[in-house]
Design a protein around this motif. Structure first.
Motif, PDB file in Angstrom:
ATOM      1  N   VAL A  40     -10.751  20.842 -15.194  1.00 25.92           N
ATOM      2  CA  VAL A  40     -10.991  19.789 -14.206  1.00 25.92           C
ATOM      3  C   VAL A  40     -12.383  19.206 -14.429  1.00 25.92           C
ATOM      4  CG1 VAL A  40      -9.502  20.799 -12.432  1.00 25.92           C
ATOM      5  CG2 VAL A  40     -11.918  21.404 -12.494  1.00 25.92           C
ATOM      6  N   ASN A  41     -12.623  18.067 -13.793  1.00 28.61           N
ATOM      7  CA  ASN A  41     -13.969  17.508 -13.745  1.00 28.61           C
ATOM      8  C   ASN A  41     -14.632  17.984 -12.462  1.00 28.61           C
ATOM      9  OD1 ASN A  41     -14.131  15.876 -16.120  1.00 28.61           O
ATOM     10  ND2 ASN A  41     -12.775  14.407 -15.148  1.00 28.61           N
ATOM     11  N   TYR A  44     -14.589  18.816  -6.826  1.00 29.98           N
ATOM     12  CA  TYR A  44     -13.719  19.038  -7.985  1.00 29.98           C
ATOM     13  C   TYR A  44     -12.668  17.939  -8.032  1.00 29.98           C
ATOM     14  CZ  TYR A  44     -15.773  23.621  -8.646  1.00 29.98           C
ATOM     15  OH  TYR A  44     -16.659  24.639  -8.892  1.00 29.98           O
ATOM     16  N   SER A  45     -12.300  17.515  -9.233  1.00 28.05           N
ATOM     17  CA  SER A  45     -11.348  16.412  -9.385  1.00 28.05           C
ATOM     18  C   SER A  45      -9.947  16.755  -8.883  1.00 28.05           C
ATOM     19  CB  SER A  45     -11.284  15.944 -10.836  1.00 28.05           C
ATOM     20  OG  SER A  45     -10.818  16.983 -11.676  1.00 28.05           O
ATOM     21  N   ASN A  46      -9.645  18.043  -8.728  1.00 28.77           N
ATOM     22  CA  ASN A  46      -8.313  18.441  -8.248  1.00 28.77           C
ATOM     23  C   ASN A  46      -8.297  18.687  -6.733  1.00 28.77           C
ATOM     24  OD1 ASN A  46      -9.757  20.820  -8.149  1.00 28.77           O
ATOM     25  ND2 ASN A  46      -8.227  22.035  -9.226  1.00 28.77           N
ATOM     26  N   SER A  79     -10.359  10.622  -9.812  1.00 25.55           N
ATOM     27  CA  SER A  79     -10.933  10.163 -11.079  1.00 25.55           C
ATOM     28  C   SER A  79     -12.429   9.870 -11.005  1.00 25.55           C
ATOM     29  CB  SER A  79     -10.202   8.912 -11.556  1.00 25.55           C
ATOM     30  OG  SER A  79     -10.539   7.812 -10.718  1.00 25.55           O
ATOM     31  N   ARG A 125      -2.859  14.358  -8.514  1.00 24.09           N
ATOM     32  CA  ARG A 125      -3.301  15.242  -9.591  1.00 24.09           C
ATOM     33  C   ARG A 125      -4.804  15.264  -9.796  1.00 24.09           C
ATOM     34  NH1 ARG A 125       1.338  16.531 -12.990  1.00 24.09           N
ATOM     35  NH2 ARG A 125       3.018  15.172 -12.375  1.00 24.09           N
ATOM     36  N   SER A 126      -5.437  14.106  -9.672  1.00 25.71           N
ATOM     37  CA  SER A 126      -6.865  14.067  -9.973  1.00 25.71           C
ATOM     38  C   SER A 126      -7.576  12.973  -9.192  1.00 25.71           C
ATOM     39  CB  SER A 126      -7.063  13.819 -11.474  1.00 25.71           C
ATOM     40  OG  SER A 126      -8.431  13.794 -11.788  1.00 25.71           O
TER      41      SER A 126
END
Length: 127
Positions: free
Chosen positions: A25-26, A56-58, A69, A66-67
């Motif tokens: 993840v980002n 966190y991207s999630n 961005s 999902r993410s």
């Protein structure tokens, strides 16, 4: 990658690729929000951390997104809110909500605020 200024300390918010619960993840974090593992294996802020902004991207997996961005985070930091598209439990229904920064959780969904149909259409055109 620098995404913008931290909403709490004006430090730089950066994107870091990391692993959380076995998934890549980002992590969008203020440069002043440093964490490390302590002697009890807990992930805690370091003594020299002066900020706590981390996302966190999630973060929206519970709502079948999902993410979150880099573009969405950058827009959130610039405009203080961003519209996200979320989905129902089975992924069949979709709805739009505003997201803002939150001191305790990083970001929060404004459940009580309705996104207008016009803004939904503009969101769909721009995405």
């Amino acid at each position: 990658m620098i995404l913008g200024k931290c909403p709490y300390c004006n430090g730089k918010v950066i994107a870091i690729k990391t692993t959380a619960h076995g998934k890549k993840v980002n992590l969008y974090t203020c440069e002043n929000a440093k964490k490390e593992y302590d002697e009890s294996e807990s992930f805690v802020f370091t003594a020299d951390s002066t900020c706590t902004f981390r996302v966190y991207s999630n973060v929206f997996l519970k709502w079948n997104k999902r993410s979150f961005s880099k573009y969405e985070m950058k827009k959130l930091l610039e405009e203080d809110q961003v519209i996200v598209r979320l989905h129902g439990r089975r992924g069949t229904s979709e709805y739009f909500k505003y997201v803002i920064t939150d001191k305790e959780y990083g970001i929060s969904i404004l459940w009580d605020e309705e996104v207008s149909k016009k803004e939904e259409e503009e969101f769909l055109i721009s995405s």
